[in-house]
Motif scaffolding. Structure first.
Motif, PDB file in Angstrom:
ATOM      1  N   UNK A   1       0.856  -1.180   0.000  1.00  0.00           N
ATOM      2  CA  UNK A   1       0.000   0.000   0.000  1.00  0.00           C
ATOM      3  C   UNK A   1       0.895   1.235   0.000  1.00  0.00           C
ATOM      4  N   UNK A   2       0.652   2.157  -0.946  1.00  0.00           N
ATOM      5  CA  UNK A   2       1.410   3.392  -1.005  1.00  0.00           C
ATOM      6  C   UNK A   2       0.849   4.380   0.016  1.00  0.00           C
ATOM      7  N   UNK A   3       1.739   4.936   0.832  1.00  0.00           N
ATOM      8  CA  UNK A   3       1.371   5.979   1.790  1.00  0.00           C
ATOM      9  C   UNK A   3       2.384   7.120   1.669  1.00  0.00           C
ATOM     10  N   UNK A   4       1.956   8.328   1.992  1.00  0.00           N
ATOM     11  CA  UNK A   4       2.836   9.488   1.878  1.00  0.00           C
ATOM     12  C   UNK A   4       3.820   9.594   3.045  1.00  0.00           C
TER      13      UNK A   4
ATOM     14  N   UNK B   1       9.658  -5.278   9.600  1.00  0.00           N
ATOM     15  CA  UNK B   1      10.787  -4.465   9.159  1.00  0.00           C
ATOM     16  C   UNK B   1      10.438  -3.010   9.444  1.00  0.00           C
ATOM     17  N   UNK B   2      11.290  -2.295  10.172  1.00  0.00           N
ATOM     18  CA  UNK B   2      11.002  -0.886  10.467  1.00  0.00           C
ATOM     19  C   UNK B   2      11.141  -0.052   9.193  1.00  0.00           C
ATOM     20  N   UNK B   3      10.724   1.215   9.235  1.00  0.00           N
ATOM     21  CA  UNK B   3      10.890   2.066   8.058  1.00  0.00           C
ATOM     22  C   UNK B   3      12.340   2.049   7.577  1.00  0.00           C
ATOM     23  N   UNK B   4      12.491   1.758   6.290  1.00  0.00           N
ATOM     24  CA  UNK B   4      13.809   1.555   5.696  1.00  0.00           C
ATOM     25  C   UNK B   4      13.853   2.213   4.326  1.00  0.00           C
ATOM     26  N   UNK B   5      14.958   2.921   4.039  1.00  0.00           N
ATOM     27  CA  UNK B   5      15.162   3.482   2.709  1.00  0.00           C
ATOM     28  C   UNK B   5      15.671   2.372   1.797  1.00  0.00           C
ATOM     29  N   UNK B   6      14.997   2.169   0.673  1.00  0.00           N
ATOM     30  CA  UNK B   6      15.343   1.109  -0.273  1.00  0.00           C
ATOM     31  C   UNK B   6      16.210   1.655  -1.406  1.00  0.00           C
ATOM     32  N   UNK B   7      17.005   0.774  -2.025  1.00  0.00           N
ATOM     33  CA  UNK B   7      17.882   1.166  -3.131  1.00  0.00           C
ATOM     34  C   UNK B   7      17.099   1.727  -4.314  1.00  0.00           C
ATOM     35  N   UNK B   8      15.859   1.309  -4.495  1.00  0.00           N
ATOM     36  CA  UNK B   8      15.064   1.750  -5.649  1.00  0.00           C
ATOM     37  C   UNK B   8      14.286   3.033  -5.364  1.00  0.00           C
TER      38      UNK B   8
ATOM     39  N   UNK C   1       6.491   4.474   0.061  1.00  0.00           N
ATOM     40  CA  UNK C   1       6.326   5.628  -0.809  1.00  0.00           C
ATOM     41  C   UNK C   1       6.390   5.252  -2.285  1.00  0.00           C
ATOM     42  N   UNK C   2       6.767   4.036  -2.608  1.00  0.00           N
ATOM     43  CA  UNK C   2       6.899   3.633  -4.012  1.00  0.00           C
ATOM     44  C   UNK C   2       5.533   3.515  -4.673  1.00  0.00           C
ATOM     45  N   UNK C   3       5.372   4.226  -5.777  1.00  0.00           N
ATOM     46  CA  UNK C   3       4.125   4.175  -6.552  1.00  0.00           C
ATOM     47  C   UNK C   3       4.524   4.196  -8.025  1.00  0.00           C
ATOM     48  N   UNK C   4       4.570   3.043  -8.664  1.00  0.00           N
ATOM     49  CA  UNK C   4       5.005   3.011 -10.061  1.00  0.00           C
ATOM     50  C   UNK C   4       4.070   3.804 -10.964  1.00  0.00           C
ATOM     51  N   UNK C   5       4.639   4.453 -11.928  1.00  0.00           N
ATOM     52  CA  UNK C   5       3.854   5.192 -12.917  1.00  0.00           C
ATOM     53  C   UNK C   5       3.319   4.178 -13.927  1.00  0.00           C
TER      54      UNK C   5
END
Length: 137
Positions: A83-86, A104-111, A130-134
């Protein structure tokens, strides 16, 4: 969003729970979903529910009620839903405040996404990020 009609999503993850009412409470209270509709049987089981988050939705029902979908899902394992959340960190804090099991706690991903992962009361894995593919139309 491609493949939608009247602003409606074209994909709806559908999850069956032994205790659908408890699942709906957790999804709304801890994960911030909004209850759109809940239809109950005479026995109090959830025949069908729709919960929304942003411009997406999930359908929820009670396991063991019979019917073709229930039969098809009888031996199915847990489900994973993204689920995408802001505000990942705020969403995570809210879930933790409601006793959610965080995998898994909030983590910055490579992508480029920031996300966290949690398990609901019946073992389904929910990822919020935050990932939401176009999606091209």
């Amino acid at each position: 969003m491609a493949g939608t009609s009247g602003g409606r999503p074209s994909i709806y993850p559908t999850l069956l729970y032994a205790d659908a009412k408890a699942a709906i409470r957790q999804l709304t209270e801890a994960f911030g979903f909004t209850e759109l509709s809940v239809y109950e049987g005479e026995d109090g089981s959830v025949l069908h529910a729709e919960l929304v988050q942003g411009n997406g939705a999930v359908m929820v029902g009670t396991k063991g009620r019979g019917g073709p979908f229930d039969a098809a899902m009888k031996d199915a394992g847990t489900t994973g839903v993204y689920v995408m959340v802001d505000d990942v960190d705020g969403h995570h804090r809210h879930a933790v405040d409601h006793g959610v099991e965080v995998l898994m706690p909030p983590t910055d991903q490579d992508y480029g996404s920031r996300d966290y992962m949690a398990r609901d009361l019946e073992g389904n894995v929910w990822s919020f990020g935050t990932y939401a593919p176009e999606i091209a139309g």
